[in-house]
Write a protein that holds these residues in place. Structure first.
Motif, PDB file in Angstrom:
ATOM      1  N   PHE A 148      -9.483   3.290   5.678  1.00 36.42           N
ATOM      2  CA  PHE A 148      -7.808   2.731   6.017  1.00 36.42           C
ATOM      3  C   PHE A 148      -7.383   3.678   7.129  1.00 36.42           C
ATOM      4  O   PHE A 148      -7.599   4.616   7.364  1.00 36.42           O
ATOM      5  CB  PHE A 148      -6.966   3.103   4.982  1.00 36.42           C
ATOM      6  N   ASP A 149      -7.125   2.804   8.249  1.00 36.56           N
ATOM      7  CA  ASP A 149      -6.382   3.518   9.434  1.00 36.56           C
ATOM      8  C   ASP A 149      -5.056   3.686   9.058  1.00 36.56           C
ATOM      9  O   ASP A 149      -4.451   3.099   8.059  1.00 36.56           O
ATOM     10  CB  ASP A 149      -6.596   2.459  10.744  1.00 36.56           C
ATOM     11  N   GLU A 150      -4.161   4.211  10.048  1.00 30.68           N
ATOM     12  CA  GLU A 150      -2.832   4.502   9.778  1.00 30.68           C
ATOM     13  C   GLU A 150      -2.147   3.226   9.584  1.00 30.68           C
ATOM     14  O   GLU A 150      -0.972   3.590   8.747  1.00 30.68           O
ATOM     15  CB  GLU A 150      -2.335   5.630  10.843  1.00 30.68           C
ATOM     16  N   ASP A 151      -2.352   2.488  10.329  1.00 32.63           N
ATOM     17  CA  ASP A 151      -1.379   1.216  10.170  1.00 32.63           C
ATOM     18  C   ASP A 151      -1.803   0.524   8.736  1.00 32.63           C
ATOM     19  O   ASP A 151      -0.682   0.073   8.159  1.00 32.63           O
ATOM     20  CB  ASP A 151      -1.897   0.236  11.459  1.00 32.63           C
ATOM     21  N   ALA A 152      -2.906   0.501   8.414  1.00 35.60           N
ATOM     22  CA  ALA A 152      -3.487  -0.183   7.030  1.00 35.60           C
ATOM     23  C   ALA A 152      -2.622   0.747   5.948  1.00 35.60           C
ATOM     24  O   ALA A 152      -1.813  -0.004   5.088  1.00 35.60           O
ATOM     25  CB  ALA A 152      -4.798  -0.186   6.902  1.00 35.60           C
ATOM     26  N   ILE A 153      -2.464   2.068   6.102  1.00 35.42           N
ATOM     27  CA  ILE A 153      -1.841   2.772   5.171  1.00 35.42           C
ATOM     28  C   ILE A 153      -0.434   2.589   5.073  1.00 35.42           C
ATOM     29  O   ILE A 153       0.331   2.287   4.011  1.00 35.42           O
ATOM     30  CB  ILE A 153      -2.070   4.284   5.116  1.00 35.42           C
ATOM     31  N   ARG A 154       0.263   2.426   6.037  1.00 29.61           N
ATOM     32  CA  ARG A 154       1.652   2.165   6.305  1.00 29.61           C
ATOM     33  C   ARG A 154       2.038   0.905   5.644  1.00 29.61           C
ATOM     34  O   ARG A 154       3.141   0.697   5.266  1.00 29.61           O
ATOM     35  CB  ARG A 154       2.215   2.384   7.841  1.00 29.61           C
ATOM     36  N   ARG A 155       1.071  -0.293   5.699  1.00 32.01           N
ATOM     37  CA  ARG A 155       1.488  -1.446   5.382  1.00 32.01           C
ATOM     38  C   ARG A 155       1.318  -1.355   3.742  1.00 32.01           C
ATOM     39  O   ARG A 155       2.068  -2.277   3.065  1.00 32.01           O
ATOM     40  CB  ARG A 155       0.363  -2.514   5.747  1.00 32.01           C
ATOM     41  N   LEU A 156       0.192  -0.713   3.141  1.00 34.96           N
ATOM     42  CA  LEU A 156       0.025  -0.786   1.812  1.00 34.96           C
ATOM     43  C   LEU A 156       0.639   0.276   0.860  1.00 34.96           C
ATOM     44  O   LEU A 156       1.003  -0.296  -0.242  1.00 34.96           O
ATOM     45  CB  LEU A 156      -1.455  -0.601   1.584  1.00 34.96           C
ATOM     46  N   VAL A 157       1.135   1.226   1.610  1.00 37.44           N
ATOM     47  CA  VAL A 157       1.558   2.388   0.716  1.00 37.44           C
ATOM     48  C   VAL A 157       3.173   2.493   0.704  1.00 37.44           C
ATOM     49  O   VAL A 157       3.445   2.956   2.130  1.00 37.44           O
ATOM     50  CB  VAL A 157       1.099   3.832   0.917  1.00 37.44           C
ATOM     51  N   PRO A 158       3.893   2.353  -0.107  1.00 39.68           N
ATOM     52  CA  PRO A 158       5.427   2.360   0.161  1.00 39.68           C
ATOM     53  C   PRO A 158       5.944   3.668   0.879  1.00 39.68           C
ATOM     54  O   PRO A 158       6.789   3.669   1.484  1.00 39.68           O
ATOM     55  CB  PRO A 158       5.974   2.173  -1.176  1.00 39.68           C
ATOM     56  N   MET A 159       5.315   4.785   0.509  1.00 40.86           N
ATOM     57  CA  MET A 159       5.676   5.975   1.276  1.00 40.86           C
ATOM     58  C   MET A 159       5.209   6.152   2.580  1.00 40.86           C
ATOM     59  O   MET A 159       5.342   6.886   3.247  1.00 40.86           O
ATOM     60  CB  MET A 159       5.388   7.109   0.487  1.00 40.86           C
ATOM     61  N   GLN A 160       4.381   5.216   2.962  1.00 46.88           N
ATOM     62  CA  GLN A 160       3.770   5.090   4.284  1.00 46.88           C
ATOM     63  C   GLN A 160       3.076   6.129   4.801  1.00 46.88           C
ATOM     64  O   GLN A 160       2.959   6.495   5.937  1.00 46.88           O
ATOM     65  CB  GLN A 160       5.145   4.874   5.303  1.00 46.88           C
ATOM     66  N   ARG A 161       2.411   6.755   3.880  1.00 43.26           N
ATOM     67  CA  ARG A 161       1.299   7.850   4.158  1.00 43.26           C
ATOM     68  C   ARG A 161       0.428   7.833   3.186  1.00 43.26           C
ATOM     69  O   ARG A 161       0.508   7.478   1.955  1.00 43.26           O
ATOM     70  CB  ARG A 161       1.958   9.338   4.377  1.00 43.26           C
ATOM     71  N   ALA A 162      -0.924   8.681   3.636  1.00 47.99           N
ATOM     72  CA  ALA A 162      -1.799   8.905   2.387  1.00 47.99           C
ATOM     73  C   ALA A 162      -1.259  10.262   1.712  1.00 47.99           C
ATOM     74  O   ALA A 162      -0.714  11.083   2.367  1.00 47.99           O
ATOM     75  CB  ALA A 162      -3.305   9.086   3.152  1.00 47.99           C
TER      76      ALA A 162
END
Length: 257
Positions: free
Chosen positions: A209-223
């Motif tokens: 997962f790159d940072e953009d993908a994480i922001r799209r997937l995770v409501p808190m927008q971070r790992a």
């Protein structure tokens, strides 16, 4: 006349010998964070690895350097005989009251193209590995009437994930096993829970997962951070969590509810 010991004196005597915790898969990001958190709570940590014993030894050395208590050990959790032998040797040095079943593996493919070897390997490590380690420790915990078993699972076992039928099946089975085992142990002071992380910062997740993908997937927008998982596990392993059992607790930034 000898004075009776007060409850405080009894507590001090009992606590003079630290509880021992086995963390499987301690050489990885989440496992090492858990090992450090448990050591910080005063537990003696058995840091397990399979092929990366050098990493487990380095982890144990760093825990000792920080004033904690730890040692490393190695065995293959998919090998029932090797696991039983290693655990017998570990138990000879004292009881193991806390088990963190964290060793895991994934080998992703869409189901139509998944080989039998991919299916079996992931089931063996994630599900059979739990049995091979937890089962030999069960009776000693029950006899002591105190224990903590925590399986590190995954959001994939709750919500599914494309390309991970084998991994989701293994982790979902652990959720069911935790519920049943908790019922069997409830009257003996042994709690059994699962912690299901979502996307946690590590070398593995960085490749997926790159940072953009994480922001799209995770409501808190971070790992999530490994330490955040470790803090939850450390709480569940403590006396403060004595009334929590049979639960699967997600830690996923609201990715799945």
């Amino acid at each position: 006349m000898t004075a009776a010991r007060t409850p405080a004196a009894v507590s001090s005597t009992v606590s003079s010998t630290p509880r021992r915790a086995l963390v499987t898969g301690a050489s990885g990001a989440i496992g090492s964070a858990i090992a450090r958190a448990l050591a910080a709570q005063g537990l003696h940590v058995l840091a397990h690895a399979n092929t990366r014993l050098d990493a487990a030894e380095a982890l144990a050395a760093s825990i000792r350097a920080a004033g904690g208590s730890a040692e490393a050990l190695a065995f293959d959790v998919t090998d029932a005989a090797a696991s039983a032998d290693a655990l017998q040797q570990a138990l000879a040095s004292g009881p193991i009251q806390v088990l963190i079943s964290n060793a895991g593996a994934h080998d992703d493919a869409v189901f139509a193209g998944m080989s039998a070897a991919q299916w079996q390997r992931v089931i063996d490590v994630n599900l059979n590995g739990f049995f091979n380690v937890a089962q030999p420790l069960m009776l000693p915990m029950l006899r002591a009437r105190w224990g903590r078993i925590i399986a590190i699972t995954s959001v994939a076992g709750q919500a599914g994930n494309r390309g991970q039928t084998n991994y989701a099946a293994a982790k979902g089975a652990l959720h069911a096993a935790v519920k049943t085992l908790a019922l069997e142990c409830a009257s003996r002071g042994v709690t059994v829970n699962a912690v299901a992380p979502g996307i946690i910062a590590s070398d593995m997740s960085a490749r997926a997962f790159d940072e953009d993908a994480i922001r799209r997937l995770v409501p808190m927008q971070r790992a999530g951070q490994p330490q955040e998982v470790a803090d939850l596990v450390a709480f569940l392993a403590s006396d403060r969590a004595a009334y929590i059992s049979g639960q699967t607790i997600g830690i996923n930034g609201a990715l799945y509810q």
